[in-house]
Write a protein that holds these residues in place. Sequence first.
Motif, PDB file in Angstrom:
ATOM      1  N   UNK A 160       0.827  -1.213   0.000  1.00 18.82           N
ATOM      2  CA  UNK A 160       0.000   0.000   0.000  1.00 18.82           C
ATOM      3  C   UNK A 160       0.855   1.254   0.000  1.00 18.82           C
ATOM      4  N   UNK A 161       1.931   1.264   0.788  1.00 17.76           N
ATOM      5  CA  UNK A 161       2.803   2.448   0.814  1.00 17.76           C
ATOM      6  C   UNK A 161       3.519   2.616  -0.523  1.00 17.76           C
ATOM      7  N   UNK A 162       4.003   1.503  -1.106  1.00 15.40           N
ATOM      8  CA  UNK A 162       4.688   1.599  -2.395  1.00 15.40           C
ATOM      9  C   UNK A 162       3.747   2.032  -3.505  1.00 15.40           C
ATOM     10  N   UNK A 163       2.457   1.763  -3.340  1.00 14.66           N
ATOM     11  CA  UNK A 163       1.484   2.177  -4.355  1.00 14.66           C
ATOM     12  C   UNK A 163       1.100   3.645  -4.237  1.00 14.66           C
ATOM     13  N   UNK A 166      -1.340   6.923   1.666  1.00 10.02           N
ATOM     14  CA  UNK A 166      -0.807   7.672   2.805  1.00 10.02           C
ATOM     15  C   UNK A 166      -0.151   6.724   3.802  1.00 10.02           C
ATOM     16  N   UNK A 167       1.161   6.884   4.083  1.00  9.32           N
ATOM     17  CA  UNK A 167       1.826   5.965   5.014  1.00  9.32           C
ATOM     18  C   UNK A 167       1.218   5.979   6.406  1.00  9.32           C
ATOM     19  N   UNK A 168       0.755   7.150   6.870  1.00 10.67           N
ATOM     20  CA  UNK A 168       0.181   7.237   8.208  1.00 10.67           C
ATOM     21  C   UNK A 168      -1.131   6.453   8.290  1.00 10.67           C
ATOM     22  N   UNK A 174      -3.005  -0.904   9.458  1.00  6.37           N
ATOM     23  CA  UNK A 174      -2.186  -2.101   9.657  1.00  6.37           C
ATOM     24  C   UNK A 174      -1.970  -2.412  11.122  1.00  6.37           C
ATOM     25  N   UNK A 175      -1.742  -1.379  11.934  1.00  2.00           N
ATOM     26  CA  UNK A 175      -1.591  -1.610  13.380  1.00  2.00           C
ATOM     27  C   UNK A 175      -2.877  -2.143  13.982  1.00  2.00           C
ATOM     28  N   UNK A 176      -4.043  -1.642  13.495  1.00  2.00           N
ATOM     29  CA  UNK A 176      -5.316  -2.168  13.985  1.00  2.00           C
ATOM     30  C   UNK A 176      -5.502  -3.629  13.636  1.00  2.00           C
ATOM     31  N   UNK A 177      -5.160  -4.010  12.405  1.00  2.00           N
ATOM     32  CA  UNK A 177      -5.264  -5.420  12.012  1.00  2.00           C
ATOM     33  C   UNK A 177      -4.365  -6.300  12.868  1.00  2.00           C
ATOM     34  N   UNK A 178      -3.130  -5.865  13.042  1.00  2.00           N
ATOM     35  CA  UNK A 178      -2.189  -6.663  13.844  1.00  2.00           C
ATOM     36  C   UNK A 178      -2.673  -6.772  15.281  1.00  2.00           C
ATOM     37  N   UNK A 179      -3.187  -5.681  15.822  1.00  2.00           N
ATOM     38  CA  UNK A 179      -3.634  -5.685  17.219  1.00  2.00           C
ATOM     39  C   UNK A 179      -4.802  -6.642  17.427  1.00  2.00           C
ATOM     40  N   UNK A 245       6.168   8.729  10.722  1.00  5.39           N
ATOM     41  CA  UNK A 245       5.131   8.468  11.712  1.00  5.39           C
ATOM     42  C   UNK A 245       4.655   7.019  11.657  1.00  5.39           C
ATOM     43  N   UNK A 246       4.596   6.437  10.457  1.00  9.45           N
ATOM     44  CA  UNK A 246       4.198   5.037  10.329  1.00  9.45           C
ATOM     45  C   UNK A 246       5.183   4.123  11.050  1.00  9.45           C
ATOM     46  N   UNK A 247       6.454   4.403  10.899  1.00 14.96           N
ATOM     47  CA  UNK A 247       7.450   3.610  11.627  1.00 14.96           C
ATOM     48  C   UNK A 247       7.326   3.773  13.129  1.00 14.96           C
ATOM     49  N   UNK A 248       6.963   4.962  13.585  1.00 11.50           N
ATOM     50  CA  UNK A 248       6.791   5.176  15.023  1.00 11.50           C
ATOM     51  C   UNK A 248       5.627   4.361  15.573  1.00 11.50           C
ATOM     52  N   UNK A 249       4.502   4.346  14.844  1.00 13.72           N
ATOM     53  CA  UNK A 249       3.332   3.592  15.305  1.00 13.72           C
ATOM     54  C   UNK A 249       3.605   2.094  15.339  1.00 13.72           C
ATOM     55  N   UNK A 250       4.165   1.570  14.271  1.00 11.97           N
ATOM     56  CA  UNK A 250       4.405   0.133  14.207  1.00 11.97           C
ATOM     57  C   UNK A 250       5.466  -0.283  15.217  1.00 11.97           C
TER      58      UNK A 250
END
Length: 445
Positions: A160-163, A166-168, A174-179, A245-250
């Motif tokens: 999704x990011x490569x496409x 928005x990375x955020x 993605x964090x919600x799915x993983x959680x 910010x995406x790296x910070x959340x993950x």
Amino acid sequence: MRTLLMWLLVPLALATLVGAALLYPFGHEQKTGAAIGLHQKPVAAVVTGVAENCGEKCIAVTVRMTDGDANGQSITIPSPHGPGAPHFQLGDEVVLSYSGSQPQAAESYQIVDFQRGWSLVVLAVLFAAAVLLLGRWQGFAALGALLLSFVVLVLFVMPSILAGKSPLLVAVVGAGLIMFVVLYLTHGISARTSTAVLGTLVSLSLIGVLGALFSALASLTGLDEDTINLVTVLGTDIDTRGLLLAGTLIGALGVLDDVTVTQTSAVWELRRANDKLTWRELFAAGSRIGRDHMSSVVNTLVMAYAGAALPLLLAISLAGRSMGEILTAQQIAQEIVRTLVGSIGLVAAIPVTTALAALVAVRQEVAPAVHEPEPEPEPETKTVKRAKPQPKSQPKPRPARIEGDLFTGYDPDKGPWERPSERAARRAAPARQAPPARRRSSGSP
């Protein structure tokens, strides 16, 4: 209470699924390799010889290729020699970079790395064995959740990011799915797990808001060396600050799961140990546990980021710049923002999760702790107590009926039983005379 948790979490889970469906790049084909100008191909090889005859700071390494267009052929490749250069030995398995021009020419290859697949496989097997040995079925569920987390990262977040999404937003979904997947798969569907999910969501929201605010205030662009290379290769514009910010959340998600699950379990065990505790007492006791946990978790996060940025810190310190200049540089400042924003989210997760867990626990029928049955004591040997003889001064009451031998007319009150012949002989014997009394004189003896 379960109905309230359901009304809170079900819309969030549905929103996560809808967001994943909207952000996933359906129909998008990401160009890779030669299509984006990367003509280098990896080729596996084995070192068969090392010679120091190609120059002062150069060695000649002979390798035999085990795949690729020139499989089975040997070539000699010059490699740098000196501080910071890799050391090769006979039998080392290496990776060559092939430019794709002439498969038979040594100039088309370059040694770029070592093969390390088997060592990583052995380490992964040891890790899985340790988790299964200690956690058993719950450890098996944890390994499954870990695998699904990698699936979400590789098959959803990265494409999704490569496409160009928005990375955020991609990181939030993605964090919600993983959680949801990790917590419910590992700990089961229960009010306790739902409370931990709520605490994690609140903390992630706080981290996202603070990260966006202080990234803007500190004028962070997210353009470090790796990000610049990514933008150059893609050839398209990408939100580098959102990528930061995406790296910070993950990065903070894994530690947040640990904090929220630990706090929820602590409150539930306190409730199980004493079901008379009120909400305030549960919150106070859980907060005391959380304060001890907070100090170690914050230190863990800081050390994790410091360890990852250690080579960068050493390189910048050689520039002869002051400490203030080093800390406010782009590459160091973004690590500081990640660390401090993530730490604030972890600190806030403790009281938030503890309060939610206390509110839910006091309204739940908590099953009592299961204790192992104690072994039954061995039966004591019964001792027959003999009746104590009554003192002679008190006459023994005469029984209401006669007890004794029906043939001889024996009565216990008459003394010990004697045979009739011995009784008659004693009566016939003459009575013994008492000895004469001794006379005492008034004088000396």
